[in-house]
Motif scaffolding. Structure first.
Motif, PDB file in Angstrom:
ATOM      1  N   VAL A 477       0.911  -1.125   0.052  1.00  0.00           N
ATOM      2  CA  VAL A 477       0.013  -0.067   0.061  1.00  0.00           C
ATOM      3  C   VAL A 477       0.736   1.101   0.129  1.00  0.00           C
ATOM      4  N   LYS A 478       1.903   1.301   0.775  1.00  0.00           N
ATOM      5  CA  LYS A 478       2.659   2.291   0.904  1.00  0.00           C
ATOM      6  C   LYS A 478       3.623   2.514  -0.398  1.00  0.00           C
ATOM      7  N   VAL A 479       4.029   1.441  -0.899  1.00  0.00           N
ATOM      8  CA  VAL A 479       4.916   1.663  -2.193  1.00  0.00           C
ATOM      9  C   VAL A 479       4.074   2.218  -3.508  1.00  0.00           C
ATOM     10  N   VAL A 480       2.625   1.603  -3.513  1.00  0.00           N
ATOM     11  CA  VAL A 480       1.832   1.787  -4.586  1.00  0.00           C
ATOM     12  C   VAL A 480       1.159   3.309  -4.498  1.00  0.00           C
ATOM     13  N   THR A 481       0.836   3.710  -3.115  1.00  0.00           N
ATOM     14  CA  THR A 481       0.080   4.913  -2.908  1.00  0.00           C
ATOM     15  C   THR A 481       0.853   5.983  -2.249  1.00  0.00           C
ATOM     16  N   GLY A 482       1.668   5.518  -1.629  1.00  0.00           N
ATOM     17  CA  GLY A 482       2.680   6.744  -0.678  1.00  0.00           C
ATOM     18  C   GLY A 482       2.008   6.901   0.559  1.00  0.00           C
ATOM     19  N   GLU A 483       1.041   6.130   0.953  1.00  0.00           N
ATOM     20  CA  GLU A 483       0.118   6.332   2.146  1.00  0.00           C
ATOM     21  C   GLU A 483       0.273   5.110   2.891  1.00  0.00           C
ATOM     22  N   SER A 484       0.027   4.983   4.239  1.00  0.00           N
ATOM     23  CA  SER A 484      -0.036   4.207   5.140  1.00  0.00           C
ATOM     24  C   SER A 484      -1.404   3.687   5.084  1.00  0.00           C
ATOM     25  N   LEU A 485      -1.752   2.564   5.490  1.00  0.00           N
ATOM     26  CA  LEU A 485      -3.144   1.872   5.621  1.00  0.00           C
ATOM     27  C   LEU A 485      -3.977   2.594   6.568  1.00  0.00           C
ATOM     28  N   SER A 486      -5.223   3.238   6.107  1.00  0.00           N
ATOM     29  CA  SER A 486      -6.261   4.301   7.037  1.00  0.00           C
ATOM     30  C   SER A 486      -7.632   3.697   6.482  1.00  0.00           C
ATOM     31  N   HIS A 487      -8.575   4.027   7.479  1.00  0.00           N
ATOM     32  CA  HIS A 487      -9.831   3.873   7.304  1.00  0.00           C
ATOM     33  C   HIS A 487     -10.471   5.092   6.325  1.00  0.00           C
ATOM     34  N   GLU A 488      -9.409   6.163   6.161  1.00  0.00           N
ATOM     35  CA  GLU A 488     -10.232   7.477   5.923  1.00  0.00           C
ATOM     36  C   GLU A 488     -10.481   7.403   4.240  1.00  0.00           C
ATOM     37  N   PRO A 489      -9.771   6.939   3.447  1.00  0.00           N
ATOM     38  CA  PRO A 489      -9.982   6.845   2.191  1.00  0.00           C
ATOM     39  C   PRO A 489     -11.187   6.039   1.839  1.00  0.00           C
ATOM     40  N   LEU A 490     -11.660   5.137   2.554  1.00  0.00           N
ATOM     41  CA  LEU A 490     -12.699   4.368   2.407  1.00  0.00           C
ATOM     42  C   LEU A 490     -13.959   4.980   2.710  1.00  0.00           C
ATOM     43  N   ILE A 491     -13.772   5.676   3.822  1.00  0.00           N
ATOM     44  CA  ILE A 491     -15.072   6.584   4.600  1.00  0.00           C
ATOM     45  C   ILE A 491     -15.174   7.743   3.708  1.00  0.00           C
ATOM     46  N   ASP A 492     -14.262   8.366   3.179  1.00  0.00           N
ATOM     47  CA  ASP A 492     -14.277   9.650   2.403  1.00  0.00           C
ATOM     48  C   ASP A 492     -15.342   9.126   1.133  1.00  0.00           C
ATOM     49  N   GLN A 493     -15.055   7.905   0.633  1.00  0.00           N
ATOM     50  CA  GLN A 493     -15.454   7.516  -0.691  1.00  0.00           C
ATOM     51  C   GLN A 493     -16.957   7.205  -0.296  1.00  0.00           C
ATOM     52  N   LEU A 494     -17.252   6.579   0.637  1.00  0.00           N
ATOM     53  CA  LEU A 494     -18.526   6.134   1.126  1.00  0.00           C
ATOM     54  C   LEU A 494     -19.390   7.545   1.339  1.00  0.00           C
ATOM     55  N   GLN A 495     -18.829   8.390   2.180  1.00  0.00           N
ATOM     56  CA  GLN A 495     -19.615   9.763   2.677  1.00  0.00           C
ATOM     57  C   GLN A 495     -19.871  10.563   1.060  1.00  0.00           C
ATOM     58  N   ASN A 496     -18.957  10.605   0.283  1.00  0.00           N
ATOM     59  CA  ASN A 496     -19.115  11.271  -0.969  1.00  0.00           C
ATOM     60  C   ASN A 496     -20.178  10.633  -1.756  1.00  0.00           C
ATOM     61  N   LYS A 497     -20.191   9.424  -1.868  1.00  0.00           N
ATOM     62  CA  LYS A 497     -21.319   8.579  -2.706  1.00  0.00           C
ATOM     63  C   LYS A 497     -22.642   8.865  -2.092  1.00  0.00           C
ATOM     64  N   TYR A 498     -22.889   8.503  -0.984  1.00  0.00           N
ATOM     65  CA  TYR A 498     -24.095   8.217  -0.090  1.00  0.00           C
ATOM     66  C   TYR A 498     -24.682   9.577   0.403  1.00  0.00           C
ATOM     67  N   SER A 499     -23.772  10.642   0.436  1.00  0.00           N
ATOM     68  CA  SER A 499     -24.282  11.976   0.699  1.00  0.00           C
ATOM     69  C   SER A 499     -25.352  12.416  -0.477  1.00  0.00           C
ATOM     70  N   GLU A 500     -24.755  12.148  -1.652  1.00  0.00           N
ATOM     71  CA  GLU A 500     -25.410  12.259  -2.790  1.00  0.00           C
ATOM     72  C   GLU A 500     -26.703  11.717  -3.017  1.00  0.00           C
ATOM     73  N   LEU A 501     -26.392  10.379  -2.667  1.00  0.00           N
ATOM     74  CA  LEU A 501     -27.875   9.450  -2.763  1.00  0.00           C
ATOM     75  C   LEU A 501     -28.885   9.995  -1.911  1.00  0.00           C
ATOM     76  N   TYR A 502     -28.453  10.150  -0.594  1.00  0.00           N
ATOM     77  CA  TYR A 502     -29.421  10.306   0.539  1.00  0.00           C
ATOM     78  C   TYR A 502     -29.528  11.850   1.006  1.00  0.00           C
ATOM     79  N   ASN A 503     -29.121  12.626   0.245  1.00  0.00           N
ATOM     80  CA  ASN A 503     -29.271  14.114   0.540  1.00  0.00           C
ATOM     81  C   ASN A 503     -28.546  14.435   1.895  1.00  0.00           C
ATOM     82  N   LEU A 504     -27.556  13.993   2.344  1.00  0.00           N
ATOM     83  CA  LEU A 504     -26.994  14.302   3.602  1.00  0.00           C
ATOM     84  C   LEU A 504     -26.265  15.475   3.752  1.00  0.00           C
TER      85      LEU A 504
END
Length: 504
Positions: A477-504
């Motif tokens: 993960v570090k070699v490919v992305t330059g980042e250490s494993l974190s839950h934040e990218p997943l949460i960001d993707q989910l929040q962006n997608k579902y905020s639009e779908l559910y008008n959050l």
């Protein structure tokens, strides 16, 4: 003094020979779950137990120890070289294998085969007590395995987890899961309070099974799975088996009145298959010709299933063909209605059919329970009751049948304890990788809308698949992305997608 080149060549020859034997065993296992007549279960158990013993004997041959010792003490391979990675991972596997007596290896294989068939029957009959004797036997065997391998601290579970996600401990998993769970619970609560409820009855109309199969194969082929080097069959629980160069098998299961199950299940398994087909074929049988870890493997399947397959861009490309394929079900359904239905978020019983927001909660539940089974804090006889109790804590609903509860997954019957956490890790890895791919390739949604899946597939081939076990998962993960494993990218993707779908 340097190790002779012959020592490395001999090690690789032995590893490849053992891998060929393992692939033979894998064919028997695939056949067991697809075409084996029920009356052949005991004979197949004996076949697989014999193969497991032979493979274990090859894996633990003292000559491998001698070769590894010579190479570790005297080789001049660079620290980050392919050769050094092969030596490192061969040592890891050798040390694990030599701690297990052949008797235990054969018994685990034999019981897993019989236990699987007992699970299939118990699931059909909706009777947990029919499976309980096999579960008890498997838990005892896995505790024995953990004790034989050994572990630091007080977690026997870690010895089993290391077999799927090398170098990872349950403490590390918990550190990743706690903030992820907190964010997911908050997001699920917001969605529930939004008052928006997609019409999911769209997905339970009549979708003829043969039409589902055709459409699933078309989609799997489009995203990059090569059916000249693979096939799709039916099994009680979907899976992917990579036997080696040119032979990768996918399975799925169909329900005429539930479109997402087979379709997204096939995309998921095709994601695994694309990884298997993307490994360096000439390195088959060596660590660098093998997948990094099950978490990384799951990142590939979950990426194609969710980040691609449940995206608006994917259905911009595939919805018109879907309407043509299923006119009775979809001719009067707008694309936006369908898109919202396949991304509906609500608590549900079945993990493999769960939405991408609640899915990780299913994993955390299983992680908690299987740790307790191995530690002895949870008696297998109490599993059904505790599952239902915990399920209510996590989801606010109670499974209506064992088949929708503690009998829904194949893993414990097969002895795959320590496997479940890799699914949630895979979701986190996938988010990191998808972001990195988009930075390099540009707007992936534009490509996907046009049906151009090859750029993403080739990016994954080069950055993940062909690297095999050159790096451990966290390092990859570090070699490919330059980042250490974190839950934040997943949460960001989910929040962006579902905020639009559910008008959050």
């Amino acid at each position: 003094m340097h190790a002779s080149p012959q020592a490395y060549e001999e090690l690789i020859t032995r590893l490849k020979k053992t891998a060929l034997l393992s692939s033979c065993s894998a064919v028997l296992e695939w056949d067991e779950q697809t075409y084996l007549p029920p009356a052949g279960a005991e004979h197949r158990a004996n076949q697989l137990a014999l193969m497991a013993g032979i493979i274990h004997e090859q894996t633990t041959n003292p000559e491998i120890r001698n070769l590894l010792q010579e190479l570790e003490e005297n080789s001049n391979f660079a620290e980050d070289s392919l050769e050094q990675a092969n030596i490192r991972e061969a040592r890891h596997e050798y040390d694990r294998a030599t701690k297990l007596p052949r008797r235990l290896v054969e018994e685990l294989s034999r019981v897993a085969t019989l236990s699987h068939h007992a699970w299939v029957d118990a699931r059909k009959a909706n009777q947990f007590h029919d499976f309980l004797p096999w579960l008890k036997q498997m838990i005892d065997l896995k505790r024995e395995e953990a004790a034989a391998i050994g572990y630091e601290g007080g977690q026997a579970y870690d010895a089993l987890l290391d077999g799927y996600e090398p170098g990872t401990t349950s403490e590390m998993i918990e550190q990743a899961f706690v903030p992820l769970r907190n964010e997911l619970v908050a997001l699920v609560s917001e969605i529930k309070d939004s008052g928006i409820t997609p019409d999911i009855s769209i997905l339970t109309r009549k979708y003829p099974i043969e039409k589902q199969r055709e459409f699933s194969i078309t989609a799997a082929e489009k995203i990059g799975f090569d059916f000249n080097a693979g096939r799709l069959d039916i099994a009680a629980h979907p899976f992917c088996s990579g036997f080696g160069p040119g032979d990768c098998r996918l399975t799925t299961r169909y329900d005429e009145h539930h479109f997402p199950g087979a379709f997204f299940g096939t995309l998921h398994e095709a994601g695994h298959g694309i990884y298997e087909q993307g490994l360096n074929q000439e390195d088959f049988g060596t660590p660098v010709g093998s997948f990094t870890s099950l978490g990384i493997h799951e990142s590939q399947s979950r990426m194609w299933e969710n980040l691609v397959g449940r995206s608006r861009a994917f259905w911009n490309h595939f919805y018109q063909p879907a309407q043509t394929q299923f006119p009775e079900a979809l001719s009067n359904v707008k694309q936006e209605e369908f898109y919202r239905a396949i991304n509906d978020v609500r608590p549900s019983f079945i993990r493999v059919e769960a939405d991408e927001v609640t899915y990780n909660l299913h994993i955390m539940l299983r992680f908690e329970l299987e740790k307790s089974l191995i530690s002895g804090d949870l008696d297998p006889a109490a599993l059904e009751a505790v599952w239902n109790e915990k399920f209510f804590e996590y989801f606010g609903i109670i499974p209506d049948t064992p088949a929708n509860g503690c009998l829904q997954d194949v893993h414990w019957s097969a002895g795959l304890i320590g496997y479940f956490p890799t699914y949630a890790l895979g979701n986190m890895y996938a988010a990191h990788f998808y972001n990195a791919a988009e930075k390099e390739l540009g707007d992936l949604n534009s490509l996907i809308t046009k049906g151009e899946f090859t750029p993403l597939k080739e990016w994954l081939n080069q950055n993940i698949h062909k690297r095999g076990k050159l790096f451990r998962a966290n390092q990859l993960v570090k070699v490919v992305t330059g980042e250490s494993l974190s839950h934040e990218p997943l949460i960001d993707q989910l929040q962006n997608k579902y905020s639009e779908l559910y008008n959050l």
